[in-house]
Scaffold this active site. Structure first.
Site, PDB file in Angstrom:
ATOM      1  N   SER A 155      -9.500   1.743   4.991  1.00 48.97           N
ATOM      2  CA  SER A 155     -10.869   1.981   4.502  1.00 48.97           C
ATOM      3  C   SER A 155     -11.857   1.619   5.597  1.00 48.97           C
ATOM      4  CB  SER A 155     -11.136   1.097   3.274  1.00 48.97           C
ATOM      5  OG  SER A 155     -12.519   1.085   2.974  1.00 48.97           O
TER       6      SER A 155
ATOM      7  N   TYR B 229     -10.578  -7.236   0.042  1.00 47.70           N
ATOM      8  CA  TYR B 229     -10.251  -5.831   0.318  1.00 47.70           C
ATOM      9  C   TYR B 229     -10.404  -5.515   1.812  1.00 47.70           C
ATOM     10  CZ  TYR B 229     -10.573  -0.693  -0.426  1.00 47.70           C
ATOM     11  OH  TYR B 229     -10.402   0.669  -0.390  1.00 47.70           O
TER      12      TYR B 229
ATOM     13  N   VAL C 125       3.809  -1.883  -6.298  1.00 50.26           N
ATOM     14  CA  VAL C 125       4.113  -1.893  -4.855  1.00 50.26           C
ATOM     15  C   VAL C 125       3.998  -3.296  -4.251  1.00 50.26           C
ATOM     16  CG1 VAL C 125       3.479   0.533  -4.499  1.00 50.26           C
ATOM     17  CG2 VAL C 125       1.758  -1.266  -4.125  1.00 50.26           C
TER      18      VAL C 125
ATOM     19  N   ILE D 194     -15.585   8.075  -1.236  1.00 52.04           N
ATOM     20  CA  ILE D 194     -14.902   9.260  -1.763  1.00 52.04           C
ATOM     21  C   ILE D 194     -15.033   9.246  -3.283  1.00 52.04           C
ATOM     22  CG2 ILE D 194     -12.695  10.515  -1.858  1.00 52.04           C
ATOM     23  CD1 ILE D 194     -13.753  10.132   1.039  1.00 52.04           C
TER      24      ILE D 194
ATOM     25  N   ALA E 223     -10.211  -7.617   4.279  1.00 51.45           N
ATOM     26  CA  ALA E 223      -9.134  -8.312   5.006  1.00 51.45           C
ATOM     27  C   ALA E 223      -7.820  -7.548   4.857  1.00 51.45           C
ATOM     28  CB  ALA E 223      -8.987  -9.739   4.485  1.00 51.45           C
ATOM     29  N   ALA E 224      -7.555  -7.078   3.636  1.00 52.18           N
ATOM     30  CA  ALA E 224      -6.313  -6.327   3.404  1.00 52.18           C
ATOM     31  C   ALA E 224      -6.307  -5.031   4.216  1.00 52.18           C
ATOM     32  CB  ALA E 224      -6.166  -6.021   1.918  1.00 52.18           C
ATOM     33  N   LYS E 225      -7.425  -4.308   4.188  1.00 58.24           N
ATOM     34  CA  LYS E 225      -7.465  -3.014   4.875  1.00 58.24           C
ATOM     35  C   LYS E 225      -7.469  -3.186   6.404  1.00 58.24           C
ATOM     36  CE  LYS E 225      -7.505  -0.139   1.343  1.00 58.24           C
ATOM     37  NZ  LYS E 225      -6.252   0.585   1.007  1.00 58.24           N
TER      38      LYS E 225
ATOM     39  N   ALA F  21       0.242   7.680  -6.676  1.00 56.89           N
ATOM     40  CA  ALA F  21       0.177   9.151  -6.643  1.00 56.89           C
ATOM     41  C   ALA F  21      -0.351   9.782  -7.919  1.00 56.89           C
ATOM     42  CB  ALA F  21       1.577   9.697  -6.348  1.00 56.89           C
ATOM     43  N   SER F  22      -0.628   8.990  -8.944  1.00 53.36           N
ATOM     44  CA  SER F  22      -0.919   9.604 -10.245  1.00 53.36           C
ATOM     45  C   SER F  22      -2.364  10.076 -10.389  1.00 53.36           C
ATOM     46  CB  SER F  22      -0.580   8.627 -11.370  1.00 53.36           C
ATOM     47  OG  SER F  22      -1.393   7.472 -11.259  1.00 53.36           O
TER      48      SER F  22
HETATM   49  P1  NAI Z   1      -7.774   5.006  -7.542  1.00 50.24           P
HETATM   50  O1  NAI Z   1      -8.090   3.697  -8.147  1.00 50.24           O
HETATM   51  O2  NAI Z   1      -8.177   6.253  -8.231  1.00 50.24           O
HETATM   52  O3  NAI Z   1      -6.216   5.096  -7.223  1.00 50.24           O
HETATM   53  C1  NAI Z   1      -5.475   4.025  -6.749  1.00 50.24           C
HETATM   54  C2  NAI Z   1      -4.034   4.246  -7.124  1.00 50.24           C
HETATM   55  O4  NAI Z   1      -3.270   3.096  -6.737  1.00 50.24           O
HETATM   56  C3  NAI Z   1      -3.862   4.403  -8.642  1.00 50.24           C
HETATM   57  O5  NAI Z   1      -2.979   5.476  -8.897  1.00 50.24           O
HETATM   58  C4  NAI Z   1      -3.263   3.091  -9.068  1.00 50.24           C
HETATM   59  O6  NAI Z   1      -2.441   3.177 -10.209  1.00 50.24           O
HETATM   60  C5  NAI Z   1      -2.456   2.728  -7.818  1.00 50.24           C
HETATM   61  N1  NAI Z   1      -2.130   1.301  -7.803  1.00 50.24           N
HETATM   62  C6  NAI Z   1      -2.984   0.266  -7.935  1.00 50.24           C
HETATM   63  N2  NAI Z   1      -2.304  -0.893  -7.939  1.00 50.24           N
HETATM   64  C7  NAI Z   1      -0.986  -0.573  -7.791  1.00 50.24           C
HETATM   65  C8  NAI Z   1       0.211  -1.322  -7.717  1.00 50.24           C
HETATM   66  N3  NAI Z   1       0.222  -2.657  -7.794  1.00 50.24           N
HETATM   67  N4  NAI Z   1       1.391  -0.664  -7.566  1.00 50.24           N
HETATM   68  C9  NAI Z   1       1.416   0.689  -7.503  1.00 50.24           C
HETATM   69  N5  NAI Z   1       0.318   1.451  -7.554  1.00 50.24           N
HETATM   70  C10 NAI Z   1      -0.878   0.836  -7.694  1.00 50.24           C
HETATM   71  O7  NAI Z   1      -8.392   4.939  -6.087  1.00 50.24           O
HETATM   72  P2  NAI Z   1      -8.548   6.019  -4.922  1.00 50.24           P
HETATM   73  O8  NAI Z   1      -9.989   6.117  -4.637  1.00 50.24           O
HETATM   74  O9  NAI Z   1      -7.778   7.237  -5.190  1.00 50.24           O
HETATM   75  O10 NAI Z   1      -7.900   5.184  -3.716  1.00 50.24           O
HETATM   76  C11 NAI Z   1      -6.731   5.580  -3.011  1.00 50.24           C
HETATM   77  C12 NAI Z   1      -6.679   4.800  -1.713  1.00 50.24           C
HETATM   78  O11 NAI Z   1      -7.823   5.101  -0.922  1.00 50.24           O
HETATM   79  C13 NAI Z   1      -6.682   3.286  -1.908  1.00 50.24           C
HETATM   80  O12 NAI Z   1      -5.834   2.673  -0.957  1.00 50.24           O
HETATM   81  C14 NAI Z   1      -8.127   2.914  -1.625  1.00 50.24           C
HETATM   82  O13 NAI Z   1      -8.243   1.583  -1.218  1.00 50.24           O
HETATM   83  C15 NAI Z   1      -8.462   3.910  -0.531  1.00 50.24           C
HETATM   84  N6  NAI Z   1      -9.882   4.145  -0.350  1.00 50.24           N
HETATM   85  C16 NAI Z   1     -10.649   4.738  -1.323  1.00 50.24           C
HETATM   86  C17 NAI Z   1     -11.989   4.972  -1.096  1.00 50.24           C
HETATM   87  C18 NAI Z   1     -12.875   5.620  -2.112  1.00 50.24           C
HETATM   88  O14 NAI Z   1     -14.082   5.730  -1.844  1.00 50.24           O
HETATM   89  N7  NAI Z   1     -12.376   6.084  -3.237  1.00 50.24           N
HETATM   90  C19 NAI Z   1     -12.627   4.561   0.161  1.00 50.24           C
HETATM   91  C20 NAI Z   1     -11.740   3.969   1.110  1.00 50.24           C
HETATM   92  C21 NAI Z   1     -10.421   3.779   0.852  1.00 50.24           C
END
Ligand code: NAI
Length: 246
Positions: free
Chosen positions: A141, A154, A63, A187, A156-158, A12-13
Site C-alpha cells: 500500500s 498497517y 492466512v 481504490i 508497518a505491515a505494508k 480472493a472472495s
Molecule cells: P477487502 O477488505 O475488500 O478485501 C480483503 C480480503 O482479505 C477479503 O477477502 C478478506 O476476507 C481477506 N482477509 C482478511 N483477513 C484475512 C485472513 N486473516 N485470512 C484470509 N483472508 C483474509 O479489501 P481490498 O480493498 O480488496 O484490499 C485488498 C488488498 O489491497 C489488501 O492487502 C489491502 O491492504 C490492499 N490495499 C487496498 C487499498 C484500497 O484502497 N482498497 C489501498 C492499498 C492497499
C-alpha cells in the site's frame, strides 16, 4: 498468455482479490482461491472463473495462521499439477492513533498483512521454484511507502511486505522466480467504503488523477507482473495510485 499456469490468490472472495482472480482467469490461468470467511462469495468467484474456462477451487484459511496456511498450501500442491503464481492480497485494517492502538490491533494487522504474506510465500516457495516461471506478487500500500496517521500497524505491515518482497526477490532469483509488490492508493472497495466522507474527499483532492482507482486497475498491473512480459522485473514496487505518492 497464462494458459497452463496455476495462480494462488489470497483474499480472493471480494474487492481487489476478486478482480485479480478474474483477470488472471481471463488471461488463461487456473485458480486456487483463498478466502477467510464467506464460502458463498468465494464459490461465486469460482463459478465466474469457471465460466471463463479456468479450473478453480476455493480453500478456507486464516492466512495469519502458520499451520492452517501450510495445510492449505499442501492441499493446493496436491490438487494442481504446478503452482506458478502467488498473489498475497489478503489484508485488513484496524485503524487508531498510536496513543490509542491496542496490542491486539497491532498484532492482528501485522498477522494478516505481513505474516500472511510470509506464510504463503514460505509454504509455496518450493513449488514456485519448480515452475518454469514462478511469480510472487505482494499487495502492499502507499501507506507502507509514506506512512498514514491512524495506521501505525498497517503502515508497518505494508512496509514490512516491501522488505519481504525484496529479500525473496534476491533469494529466489537464481531459481527463476520473480517477486514484486503492487502499492495501490485509494481504490474503491469494501475497505475504503467505510472511510469517513472527509477522507474520501481528501482522496480526490490529494490524488493528481482526481479520482479513486478501481480494483480492475490494480488487477491489470498484477496480471502484467504475472505474465512473461515482466520477465526482467524483480524486487520492484509498482504504485497504482493515480500519482498520490510521488
Ligand atoms: P477487502 O477488505 O475488500 O478485501 C480483503 C480480503 O482479505 C477479503 O477477502 C478478506 O476476507 C481477506 N482477509 C482478511 N483477513 C484475512 C485472513 N486473516 N485470512 C484470509 N483472508 C483474509 O479489501 P481490498 O480493498 O480488496 O484490499 C485488498 C488488498 O489491497 C489488501 O492487502 C489491502 O491492504 C490492499 N490495499 C487496498 C487499498 C484500497 O484502497 N482498497 C489501498 C492499498 C492497499
Amino acid at each position: 498468455m497464462l494458459n497452463g499456469k496455476t495462480a494462488v490468490v489470497t483474499g480472493a472472495s471480494r474487492g481487489i482479490g476478486k478482480a485479480i482472480s478474474l483477470c488472471l482467469a481471463r488471461a488463461g490461468a487456473d485458480l486456487a482461491l483463498i478466502y477467510a470467511g464467506s464460502k458463498e462469495a468465494a464459490e461465486g468467484v469460482c463459478k465466474e472463473a469457471k465460466k471463463l474456462g479456468a479450473k478453480a477451487i476455493s480453500y478456507q484459511c486464516n492466512v495469519a495462521d502458520w499451520s492452517q496456511s501450510k495445510a492449505v498450501c499442501d492441499a493446493i500442491t496436491q490438487d494442481f499439477s504446478t503452482v506458478d503464481i502467488l498473489v498475497n492480497n489478503a489484508g485488513a485494517t484496524q485503524d487508531n492513533l498510536i496513543v490509542r492502538m491496542s496490542e491486539e490491533d497491532f498484532d492482528a494487522v501485522i498477522g494478516v498483512n505481513l505474516k500472511g504474506a510470509f506464510n504463503f510465500t514460505r509454504h509455496l516457495a518450493r513449488a514456485l521454484m519448480k515452475s518454469s516461471s514462478g511469480r510472487i506478487i505482494n499487495i502492499t500500500s502507499v501507506s507502507g511507502l509514506m506512512g498514514n496517521p491512524g495506521q501505525a500497524n498497517y503502515s508497518a505491515a505494508k512496509a514490512g511486505v516491501i522488505g519481504l518482497t525484496k529479500t525473496v526477490a534476491k533469494e529466489l532469483a537464481a531459481r527463476g522466480v520473480t517477486c514484486n509488490a503492487v502499492a495501490p492508493g485509494f481504490i474503491q472497495t469494501d475497505m475504503t467504503a467505510s472511510l469517513p466522507q472527509a477522507v474520501k474527499d481528501y482522496a480526490h483532492t490529494a490524488t493528481p488523477l482526481r479520482r479513486m482507482g478501481s480494483a480492475d486497475e490494480v488487477a491489470e498491473t498484477v496480471a502484467f507482473l504475472a505474465s512473461s512480459q515482466s520477465s526482467y522485473i524483480t524486487g520492484e514496487v509498482i504504485r497504482v495510485d493515480g500519482g498520490l505518492c510521488m
